[in-house]
Design an enzyme around this catalytic site. Structure first.
Site, PDB file in Angstrom:
ATOM      1  N   ASP A 104      14.471  16.535  30.499  1.00  0.00           N
ATOM      2  CA  ASP A 104      15.277  15.446  29.837  1.00  0.00           C
ATOM      3  C   ASP A 104      15.486  16.034  28.331  1.00  0.00           C
ATOM      4  O   ASP A 104      16.384  15.768  28.179  1.00  0.00           O
ATOM      5  CB  ASP A 104      16.200  14.489  30.920  1.00  0.00           C
ATOM      6  CG  ASP A 104      15.868  15.386  31.893  1.00  0.00           C
ATOM      7  OD1 ASP A 104      16.519  16.331  32.766  1.00  0.00           O
ATOM      8  OD2 ASP A 104      15.948  14.651  33.102  1.00  0.00           O
ATOM      9  N   ASP A 162      18.558  21.091  37.538  1.00  0.00           N
ATOM     10  CA  ASP A 162      19.125  19.866  36.609  1.00  0.00           C
ATOM     11  C   ASP A 162      18.167  20.975  34.943  1.00  0.00           C
ATOM     12  O   ASP A 162      18.536  20.952  33.976  1.00  0.00           O
ATOM     13  CB  ASP A 162      18.534  18.821  36.048  1.00  0.00           C
ATOM     14  CG  ASP A 162      18.614  18.119  37.423  1.00  0.00           C
ATOM     15  OD1 ASP A 162      18.321  18.713  39.057  1.00  0.00           O
ATOM     16  OD2 ASP A 162      18.674  17.009  37.927  1.00  0.00           O
TER      17      ASP A 162
END
Ligand code: GLY
Length: 379
Positions: A104, A162
């Site tokens: 991320d 994601d």
């Protein structure tokens, strides 16, 4: 690229933007010095104190940069720069949390530093962005052709939907340096995701586990959704926005086609209320919703509408506006009693339901600015 929206919708967008400006002017001053994730009794927390490497620690900065880019108000720039500098402790490993970082870093440093660099050409922000891109590139599993999501040896073969939203950091690094390797990694990951994460009907699984040596699929997991085989709505949203962003950076038509397929599935699943449930394949009762999934999907659909032929545009644009209007009418708080705008986001099907989450506000504001015609994109 200009969007064609009706006068009525334009008036609605202008009204919402005025409300955002009033609320953010107040909340940004009140939140100075913090990096919020959620609210406690209506007031933003400081997630950095609890977890400096937490994946959402760039979204507050992203909101501040969006506000700065559209208003030119220096207050937002100053606050965003303070957040960026505070996060250096993590990026440079000074507090020991460097090894806590995972895939991320794209969400984080696109909004902490690449946004700054795009708006101000700050050379220090460019370096931060490139450090983060190198970190992300180093998570690539060559035999498997995917980017490892989270940390721990047991989960080395886990790849999640994601991650697509982090690929723009790699595309940016290639655009910035000229080195093709970052883009190659991003495309390899996007291709592997298209093959194994997106199902034929347009739904996606959250997690795929690969064999790290051979790259074969071992199994899929439900992750933050209801369970294996289910359809976690925020995962769908990451797929819609993530694939259209990969299309924008590569012009590979297959990415746009996949974004459209997932969008069609999403649109079909929200046709009753326009507010997504946490999982589109979960029991009818109890009704659990996730407003963040709506805001993210709307951003992706608006982008799709810019890149499809004239007669296709309205499906995506209309759907995005319907979602945003439903969110604004039923799920936004414009008072000063709560620091967050969008209410009832959900972390996952099994925990953290119906709370404010910072990325809900980030994507809601981003979507409104897209409709307003702002040309800014940090991704
Ligand atoms: N990227 C984790 C989530 O969407 O909750």
């Amino acid at each position: 690229m200009m969007l064609k929206i009706s006068t009525e919708d334009q008036q609605w967008v202008d009204t919402v933007w005025e409300k955002i400006k009033i609320k953010m002017n107040f909340v940004s001053k009140k939140t100075a010095g913090k990096i919020p994730y959620t609210t406690v009794n209506g007031t933003y927390d400081d997630k950095f104190l609890e977890d400096p490497a937490w994946w959402t620690n760039g979204f507050w900065s992203g909101i501040l940069w969006l506000m700065y880019s559209e208003t030119g108000n220096e207050q937002y720039k100053t606050l965003a720069e303070e957040v960026e500098t505070r996060m250096d402790e993590v990026l440079y490993g000074l507090d020991g949390s460097f090894e806590d970082l995972y895939h991320d870093v794209g969400f984080m440093w696109m909004l902490l530093s690449v946004a700054n660099y795009r708006l101000t050409c700050n050379p220090k922000s460019r370096v931060r962005g490139l450090i983060a891109a190198n970190h992300l590139a180093a998570r690539f599993n060559i035999n498997g052709g995917f980017i490892t999501a989270w940390n721990s040896k047991e989960r080395e073969g886990w790849s999640i939907i994601d991650t697509l939203m982090n690929l723009p950091l790699l595309y940016w690094a290639t655009e910035e340096t000229g080195y093709t390797r970052y883009r190659q990694i991003a495309q390899a990951h996007a291709d592997k995701t298209a093959e194994n994460v997106v199902r034929d009907d347009g739904s996606v699984t959250h997690i795929v586990e690969y064999d790290c040596e051979k790259g074969e699929v071992i199994k899929t997991l439900g992750g933050q959704g209801y369970g294996e085989g289910s359809s976690w709505s925020r995962g769908q949203s990451w797929a819609i926005y993530g694939f259209v962003l990969s299309y924008i950076h590569t012009l590979n038509q297959s990415y746009l086609d996949i974004a459209k397929r997932v969008a069609h599935y999403f649109i079909a699943c929200i046709s009753d209320t326009y507010i997504p449930r946490i999982d589109f394949r979960s029991p009818e009762e109890p009704v659990y919703i996730d407003t963040t999934a709506g805001a993210i999907a709307a951003c992706g659909m608006i982008e799709i509408s810019k890149h499809v032929p004239e007669h296709e545009k309205n499906l995506y644009l209309r759907s995005a506006i319907n979602i945003l209007k439903a969110l604004e009418k039923e799920q936004c708080d414009w008072t000063v009693k709560k620091d967050s705008i969008l209410q009832n986001g959900s972390e996952s099907y099994s925990s953290g339901r119906h709370k404010s989450i910072i990325y809900g506000d980030y994507y809601f504001i981003e979507a409104i600015l897209k409709l307003k015609g702002s040309g800014i994109s940090f991704w």
